[in-house]
Write a protein that holds these residues in place. Structure first.
Motif, PDB file in Angstrom:
ATOM      1  N   GLU A 118       0.852  -1.190   0.000  1.00 54.29           N
ATOM      2  CA  GLU A 118       0.000   0.000   0.000  1.00 54.29           C
ATOM      3  C   GLU A 118       0.887   1.239   0.000  1.00 54.29           C
ATOM      4  O   GLU A 118       1.748   1.380   0.870  1.00 54.29           O
ATOM      5  CB  GLU A 118      -0.894  -0.029   1.245  1.00 54.29           C
ATOM      6  N   ASN A 154      -0.247   4.401   0.289  1.00 54.79           N
ATOM      7  CA  ASN A 154      -0.804   5.443   1.142  1.00 54.79           C
ATOM      8  C   ASN A 154      -0.502   5.084   2.603  1.00 54.79           C
ATOM      9  O   ASN A 154      -1.033   4.107   3.134  1.00 54.79           O
ATOM     10  CB  ASN A 154      -2.320   5.546   0.910  1.00 54.79           C
ATOM     11  N   ASP A 155       0.353   5.893   3.241  1.00 54.16           N
ATOM     12  CA  ASP A 155       0.785   5.595   4.610  1.00 54.16           C
ATOM     13  C   ASP A 155      -0.377   5.542   5.595  1.00 54.16           C
ATOM     14  O   ASP A 155      -0.392   4.709   6.504  1.00 54.16           O
ATOM     15  CB  ASP A 155       1.811   6.627   5.088  1.00 54.16           C
ATOM     16  N   GLN A 156      -1.363   6.420   5.433  1.00 54.99           N
ATOM     17  CA  GLN A 156      -2.503   6.429   6.355  1.00 54.99           C
ATOM     18  C   GLN A 156      -3.305   5.139   6.252  1.00 54.99           C
ATOM     19  O   GLN A 156      -3.732   4.577   7.265  1.00 54.99           O
ATOM     20  CB  GLN A 156      -3.405   7.626   6.092  1.00 54.99           C
ATOM     21  N   ILE A 157      -3.513   4.662   5.036  1.00 56.83           N
ATOM     22  CA  ILE A 157      -4.242   3.398   4.859  1.00 56.83           C
ATOM     23  C   ILE A 157      -3.433   2.239   5.423  1.00 56.83           C
ATOM     24  O   ILE A 157      -3.973   1.362   6.107  1.00 56.83           O
ATOM     25  CB  ILE A 157      -4.606   3.171   3.381  1.00 56.83           C
ATOM     26  N   GLU A 190      -1.223   2.384   7.833  1.00 55.97           N
ATOM     27  CA  GLU A 190      -1.210   2.493   9.297  1.00 55.97           C
ATOM     28  C   GLU A 190      -2.527   2.036   9.912  1.00 55.97           C
ATOM     29  O   GLU A 190      -2.557   1.616  11.071  1.00 55.97           O
ATOM     30  CB  GLU A 190      -0.890   3.925   9.716  1.00 55.97           C
ATOM     31  N   ALA A 191      -3.617   2.104   9.154  1.00 52.07           N
ATOM     32  CA  ALA A 191      -4.908   1.618   9.646  1.00 52.07           C
ATOM     33  C   ALA A 191      -5.083   0.125   9.383  1.00 52.07           C
ATOM     34  O   ALA A 191      -5.699  -0.589  10.184  1.00 52.07           O
ATOM     35  CB  ALA A 191      -6.045   2.394   8.978  1.00 52.07           C
TER      36      ALA A 191
END
Length: 128
Positions: free
Chosen positions: A10, A12-15, A17-18
């Motif tokens: 992935e 996208n770091d935010q995705i 991290e979730a």
């Protein structure tokens, strides 16, 4: 509870991290690669390190998620890949190639079921 080693691909770091803690909450060991290219490098070094791959489809680099999945199918046919995307056209391309595809966003239950199916495919392939 799921048992298996999952590589999350992935950009996208935010995705990521979730999603990593979610995969771990299912009982999986989970590692993150920020691109298809990075994932290929990890897998080529040690293909037995992972039981399944969960990958975004649209990512920068030479290997987007579908390219990664097709490459893994050719080089490591026993390693199941589940794809995720928010783009309808990409869902159709991935489905046409025979991959399981989750829409983004997807709920935890749908993700858990997809990972469970992938891990079951990995166990079946290993038994052959």
């Amino acid at each position: 509870v799921l048992r298996g080693r999952v590589l999350l691909v992935e950009d996208n770091d935010q995705i990521a991290e979730a999603t990593l803690p979610l995969l771990r909450s299912f009982g999986c060991e989970a590692e993150h690669a920020p691109s298809g290219d990075a994932a290929l490098a990890l897998i080529e070094r040690d293909a037995a390190r992972f039981d399944a791959v969960l990958s975004d489809v649209v990512m920068p680099g030479v290997a987007d998620g579908l390219t990664l999945a097709l490459t893994l199918r050719a080089r490591h046919p026993r390693l199941p890949v589940v794809l995720m995307t928010g783009y309808a056209a990409e869902i159709h391309h991935a489905l046409a190639e025979g991959f399981e595809v989750l829409p983004k966003p997807c709920g935890p239950e749908a993700l858990a079921h997809a990972i469970a199916r992938a891990l079951a495919r990995a166990r079946t392939a290993a038994a052959m």
